[in-house]
Design a protein around this motif. Structure first.
Motif, short mmCIF file in Angstrom:
data_model
loop_
_atom_site.label_atom_id
_atom_site.label_comp_id
_atom_site.label_asym_id
_atom_site.label_seq_id
_atom_site.Cartn_x
_atom_site.Cartn_y
_atom_site.Cartn_z
N LEU A 76 0.83 -1.31 -0.24
CA LEU A 76 -0.14 0.06 -0.34
C LEU A 76 1.10 1.63 0.39
O LEU A 76 0.82 2.50 -1.06
CB LEU A 76 -1.14 -0.18 1.30
CG LEU A 76 -2.12 -0.73 1.05
CD1 LEU A 76 -2.79 -1.44 2.86
CD2 LEU A 76 -2.79 -0.21 0.21
N THR A 77 2.24 1.33 0.80
CA THR A 77 2.92 2.51 0.92
C THR A 77 3.80 2.57 -0.58
O THR A 77 3.09 3.79 -0.68
CB THR A 77 3.90 2.14 1.82
OG1 THR A 77 2.76 1.86 3.45
CG2 THR A 77 5.37 3.18 1.24
N LEU A 78 4.27 2.06 -1.63
CA LEU A 78 4.01 2.06 -2.39
C LEU A 78 3.47 2.23 -3.66
O LEU A 78 4.18 2.98 -4.41
CB LEU A 78 5.15 0.91 -2.96
CG LEU A 78 6.66 0.23 -2.16
CD1 LEU A 78 7.24 -0.88 -2.66
CD2 LEU A 78 7.69 1.36 -2.19
N ASP A 111 -0.71 0.51 -12.76
CA ASP A 111 0.41 0.63 -11.86
C ASP A 111 0.50 -0.30 -10.40
O ASP A 111 1.72 -0.44 -9.53
CB ASP A 111 -0.30 2.14 -10.88
CG ASP A 111 -0.54 3.45 -11.40
OD1 ASP A 111 0.85 3.22 -12.86
OD2 ASP A 111 -1.45 4.37 -12.03
N ALA A 112 -0.61 -0.68 -10.51
CA ALA A 112 -0.73 -1.78 -9.10
C ALA A 112 0.15 -3.31 -8.93
O ALA A 112 0.43 -3.49 -8.23
CB ALA A 112 -2.40 -2.39 -8.97
N GLY A 144 -3.62 -11.71 -4.89
CA GLY A 144 -4.65 -11.39 -5.21
C GLY A 144 -5.89 -10.55 -4.69
O GLY A 144 -5.53 -8.85 -4.96
N VAL A 145 -5.23 -10.46 -2.74
CA VAL A 145 -5.52 -9.80 -2.20
C VAL A 145 -4.65 -8.39 -2.36
O VAL A 145 -5.44 -6.74 -2.44
CB VAL A 145 -5.82 -9.77 -0.86
CG1 VAL A 145 -6.09 -8.69 0.08
CG2 VAL A 145 -6.45 -11.09 -1.13
N ALA A 198 -3.27 -1.88 -4.13
CA ALA A 198 -2.33 -1.84 -5.15
C ALA A 198 -3.31 -0.29 -5.30
O ALA A 198 -3.17 -0.25 -5.91
CB ALA A 198 -1.58 -2.67 -5.30
N CYS A 199 -4.40 -1.14 -6.26
CA CYS A 199 -5.21 -0.52 -7.02
C CYS A 199 -5.93 0.10 -5.94
O CYS A 199 -6.63 1.62 -6.51
CB CYS A 199 -6.53 -1.42 -7.16
SG CYS A 199 -5.83 -2.19 -9.34
N LEU A 200 -6.28 0.25 -4.85
CA LEU A 200 -7.20 1.66 -3.39
C LEU A 200 -6.19 2.34 -3.23
O LEU A 200 -6.86 3.17 -3.38
CB LEU A 200 -7.70 0.09 -2.33
CG LEU A 200 -7.92 1.56 -1.14
CD1 LEU A 200 -9.00 1.71 -1.66
CD2 LEU A 200 -8.03 0.46 0.20
#
Length: 358
Positions: free
Chosen positions: A29-31, A68-69, A97-98, A103-105
């Motif tokens: 999430l940070t990246l 991007d994700a 998958g999660v 990453a999309c979020l």
């Protein structure tokens, strides 16, 4: 927003509870929260003019978020393999998958944060290149930094206290503090949106040198949600004024600045048709030009493009010729041909050929 805010937001998203579902969640999430800005270093291969034209384009769009994700999750997977698949909690393995959904979020959080400031985003690219901006938060907001940092740091102190008293730890710590930090940002947006609307209404409710506004905008300052930088367009000129949204009151200090719309010439038309000129006019909300004739005149002219929503940035943060931030300049020769993009450096003027001229 600047990278610091994006990184901290991604970390808070992980600590707010998403890290309880899969390993490597907070790292991902940070990246991913900063990944859309990869368009800057990648674009620099083509030059700064290319970066300006394409920044906040595909990587900052809804269509670009999955790509991007994918890049981020692929990078995290590579790290995981290189480090020998070491995960601190064997009962919580990586769920790729999660992690991709996370990453999309985080990518969507980047678009949302960039939307709140006055540079804007193009979320529907490539289907539409229209810019959208909320204009309520400065590009670097110390209040948001404080909320996010506290949301990440405070749980460490509470964890030390729990350790001292022997309290039993249940899963990753910091969920409440990170959640409150994110909620605090949303509340801040609510306050700033309300004050922003009051500022815009105040700008539109009066005349300027007996001229009625065609449109008006208010732009944010850091920390202070009650004082704004206002830009008003009339048929003949632009009016620049400070706005106190608490009053509400416009130009309390009596420092109203009038910028008359320049006459269109063959030189300015040639500059506007250049690569940088087209990109600038597509992005700018309140564009204005200034033309400087070079000496000797046979060298042509320099046309400076400025967006008045950034004219309030102190000159110490801007090039000498710019009269404000985020301006661009183009040199036109005496035959109305584009010589190149002009950059004002400490060593003097630098002329860079536009893409396609190299």
């Amino acid at each position: 927003m600047e990278p610091f805010t994006h990184f901290l937001t991604g970390a808070c998203l992980g600590r707010a509870g998403l890290n309880r579902k899969t390993a490597l969640a907070t790292l991902t999430l940070t990246l991913a929260a900063e990944a859309p800005d990869l368009d800057i270093p990648v674009g620099m291969v083509r030059g700064s003019a290319f970066v300006f034209a394409h920044h906040r384009g595909f990587t900052h769009s809804f269509a670009g978020v999955p790509l991007d994700a994918l890049v981020v999750v692929g990078f995290v997977y590579l790290l995981w393999r290189i480090l020998g698949r070491n995960v601190k909690d064997p009962d919580l393995p990586p769920r790729w998958g999660v992690l991709f959904l996370y990453a999309c979020l985080a990518g969507l959080s980047h678009i949302l944060l960039d939307f709140t400031n006055n540079y804007g985003v193009r979320p529907f690219w490539p289907f539409s290149e229209k810019w959208y901006s909320w204009d309520i938060v400065f590009i670097g907001e110390p209040v948001i930094w404080a909320l996010l940092i506290l949301g990440l740091v405070l749980p460490t102190f509470f964890a030390l206290i729990d350790k001292e008293i022997g309290a039993r730890r249940r899963g990753p710590s910091g969920r409440v503090a990170a959640t409150l930090a994110l909620v605090g940002i949303v509340l801040l947006w609510g306050v700033r949106d309300y004050e922003h609307r009051r500022a815009v209404d105040a700008l539109q409710s009066r005349t300027y040198n007996d001229a009625a506004p065609l449109r008006a905008s208010a732009y944010p300052k850091p920390i202070d949600p009650f004082h704004w930088y206002g830009v008003v367009e009339t048929p003949a000129f632009f009016a620049l004024a400070s706005v106190d949204s608490l009053g509400p009151e416009v130009d309390r200090e009596g420092r109203l600045e009038i910028r008359y719309k320049p006459e269109e010439t063959a030189v300015t038309l040639a500059a506007k048709n250049s690569y940088v000129g087209r990109a600038f006019l597509d992005w700018a909300q309140y564009p204005i030009t200034e033309t400087e004739t070079l000496q000797p005149p046979q060298q042509g002219s320099i046309v400076l493009f400025q967006d008045l929503r950034y004219a309030g940035i102190p000159r110490s943060f801007a090039p000498r010729r710019s009269r404000g931030g985020l301006s661009k300049a183009v040199q036109i020769d005496q035959n109305l041909h584009v010589v190149g993009d002009v950059y004002d450096t400490k060593q003097g003027l630098v002329i860079v050929p536009e893409p396609g001229q190299r």
